[in-house]
Design an enzyme around this catalytic site. Structure first.
Site, short mmCIF file in Angstrom:
data_model
loop_
_atom_site.label_atom_id
_atom_site.label_comp_id
_atom_site.label_asym_id
_atom_site.label_seq_id
_atom_site.Cartn_x
_atom_site.Cartn_y
_atom_site.Cartn_z
CB CYS A 1 35.50 62.44 82.59
SG CYS A 1 34.50 63.77 83.20
N GLY B 150 19.15 72.31 78.60
CA GLY B 150 20.47 72.14 78.00
C GLY B 150 20.53 72.62 76.56
CG ASN C 184 30.87 65.37 83.16
OD1 ASN C 184 30.49 64.20 83.05
ND2 ASN C 184 31.20 66.09 82.13
CB ILE D 92 32.80 69.62 73.41
CG1 ILE D 92 31.43 69.94 72.81
CG2 ILE D 92 33.62 70.87 73.63
CD1 ILE D 92 31.42 70.48 71.42
CB ILE E 65 20.31 61.31 81.52
CG1 ILE E 65 19.60 61.91 80.31
CG2 ILE E 65 19.50 60.26 82.19
CD1 ILE E 65 19.14 60.92 79.24
CG ASN E 66 26.49 63.75 80.82
OD1 ASN E 66 26.43 64.35 79.74
ND2 ASN E 66 27.49 63.91 81.66
#
Lengths: 257, 313
Positions: free
Chosen positions: B129, B264, B126, B70, B190-191
């Protein structure tokens, strides 16, 4: 907007590889407007994981219809549904076509499965007293689904039925010979076709609304998966799911056309 | 039945939150979801300025999962405060604001501005990035930088500070230790997992950025292993995230050491999933005659000396 398990009423192959599925939902049939879509979970479980967006094709009393081409695992499963099977739907979603307003003549241009929103659109236009001309294109004559439409003009890529060429070329030719005043164009189909429609509409200064597709996970503006570039505006992208799928053709840029 | 938990000075009514980027700013689903039945909402990542995000295609479905890129599209922290926070304040659940940034200073600026606002109960950071200063490499894959962000932000807030860790590192446990020592109250684990999807016919990647973040049930086993590793490494609470679609999935995360979970990708299929997970956990705990859902946390019956993690730690 609702999420519901609904019962499949019927699945029928209406053209080669093209199916119409109807299901029962009084809530949706009563509230869905032309150009809006629903997000369908074809079965519970993780395969396929995501819902699939489908334009509403038609509503009749308590039933709602969608139309689809069997192209992947989701549509294979949908085509195999039987009366009484349960699917889960989320909808109605998106901004509908503008069927009111001062225009008198509606020009509907559909490429392939772009026929999807046209029957429900035609019904509303008829109710609003608009004259309708429908231009429908397909790869070949056996892939045309023309039910519930009138004044249809046909184009096929292989020339097996109707005009041999693109549906946009057919529409341009017809409208040159039979000019329609106070007209508005409604188009749905592949991106290249929409770009051609958009360019044509601009050249003859006819207002034009396009219905776009986008890869989307949620359909309600959360996943941000379905951007389309704006021609101008505060932000670079609009979301197909919540700001579309219908757009005024002068407000967006069609990439990949 | 006790379902809630406390993090720092904030009480959550249950152990199920909705994950950042999968529940928007909370207002998109107002007709569909009773958010008062959630432990909390983690907002979409916010940066200082609005971000347009990446060009399409941004998402692709994969086996039991989805790939996304995204590009952290968001309305920016100022528009959030003006347009989204007033609604979030009316909700009877905890609001955790997720922050994304392209420099350490930007993280600090966003958090400092949010810190002055009412109605925010905590922050999730977050760190996955691109760091503009380091040529776009993710902050979250650099342990020292992740710790630096944590300590700089710790100095700015007394609210719960949660660092969302990326699984795309060799030893996630080391990152958990580093952020704990830098003052984090909790970690989210986790991400998304770096992944790729290719269209064989067109020979093109299915998303515009070639690689992206994999989420959904496909990553649940990875997420469980990462939560387990982190739980063996630190004693701060863990928000377990990765492919949770039902209460049983969530309970698995609690057993391996998560104190709470975040739902999520499942929200994209049904935004009510978090509520049904919370209800399902409660009835599971009741069936097990537990007085507190927290009694499940970290109670995995595993022989630690049999764990492959031993060789990592």
């Amino acid at each position: 907007m609702i999420i519901r398990d609904v019962e499949v009423r019927n699945v029928q192959e209406v053209a080669r590889g093209i199916f119409v599925l109807s299901f029962v939902s009084l809530e949706l049939s009563g509230s869905t407007l032309p150009g809006q879509f629903i997000n369908v979970l074809v079965q519970k479980g993780h395969e396929p994981l995501l819902r699939r967006p489908f334009s509403v094709y038609r509503v009749e009393e308590e039933t709602v219809e969608i139309i689809f081409n069997v192209v992947g695992k989701g549509t294979v499963l949908l085509a195999a549904k039987k009366r009484g099977d349960i699917i889960n739907i989320l909808g109605p979603l998106g901004i509908p076509f503008g069927t009111g307003g001062s225009f008198r003549n509606a020009i509907l241009i559909a490429g392939g499965l772009g026929i999807a929103p046209m029957p429900i659109l035609a019904e509303h236009l008829r109710k609003n007293g608009k004259h309708i001309e429908v231009f429908a294109g397909a790869r070949s004559g056996d892939q045309l689904a023309l039910d519930h439409l009138e004044n249809t003009h046909i184009a096929t890529d292989d020339g097996s039925r109707g005009y041999h060429g693109t549906v946009v070329a057919l529409a341009e030719q017809y409208l040159r010979e039979h000019p329609l005043s106070e007209a508005k164009i409604f188009a749905c189909g592949p991106i290249r076709m929409l770009a051609a429609v958009s360019a044509y509409a601009e050249s003859v200064t006819i207002p034009c609304e396009l219905s776009l597709e986008g890869e989307m996970a949620c359909g309600i503006g959360i996943c941000q998966g379905c951007p389309v570039e704006r021609l101008d505006g505060a932000t670079r992208y609009a979301l197909v799911c919540t700001e579309g799928p219908t757009f005024d053709s002068t407000t967006i840029i069609l990439r990949g056309a | 039945m006790k379902t809630g938990f406390v993090l720092r000075n904030v009480e959550f009514k249950n152990r199920v939150l909705v994950a950042s980027g999968t529940f928007g700013y909370g207002d998109e689903t107002r007709d569909l979801v009773d958010v008062a039945k959630l432990g909390g909402i983690v907002t979409k990542s916010l940066s200082w300025k609005p971000r347009d995000g990446n060009p399409p295609p941004r998402i692709a479905e994969t086996p039991s999962g989805m790939l996304n890129s995204i590009g952290l599209a968001n309305i920016g922290v100022h528009a959030f405060i003006e347009k989204k926070l007033p609604y979030l304040r009316t909700l009877d659940t905890r609001i955790i604001v997720n922050i994304a940034a392209s420099s350490v200073q930007e993280y600090c600026d966003v958090l400092a501005l949010l810190e002055s606002q009412n109605g925010i109960h905590g922050f999730e950071i977050n760190v996955s990035c691109p760091n503009v200063k380091e040529g776009g490499l993710s902050f979250g894959t650099n342990c020292d930088l992740t710790a630096e962000i944590t300590s700089r932000l710790r100095a700015l807030t007394d609210k719960p500070l949660i660092i969302k860790l990326t699984p795309n590192v060799t030893h996630i446990g080391q990152f958990a230790v580093a952020v704990k020592e830098a003052g984090a109250d909790a970690v989210s684990v986790i991400n998304t997992v770096i992944g790729m999807a290719v269209n064989a016919k067109t020979r093109k990647p299915k998303i515009s950025t070639v690689t992206g973040g994999l989420s959904g049930p496909a990553i649940k086993p990875i997420a469980l292993a990462k939560v387990y590793e982190v739980a063996q490494s630190v004693d701060i609470p863990i928000f377990g995230i990765g492919g949770i679609t039902n209460a049983e999935d969530a309970i698995e995360f609690l057993l391996v050491g998560a104190s709470a979970v975040q739902v999520g990708t499942a929200n994209f299929i049904d935004p009510r999933t978090g509520v049904s997970v919370a209800e399902g956990i409660e009835s599971f705990a009741r069936d097990q005659a537990l007085g507190d859902v927290g009694d499940l946390v970290g109670t995995l019956k595993a022989k630690k000396d049999m764990s492959v993690l031993q060789s990592w730690l």
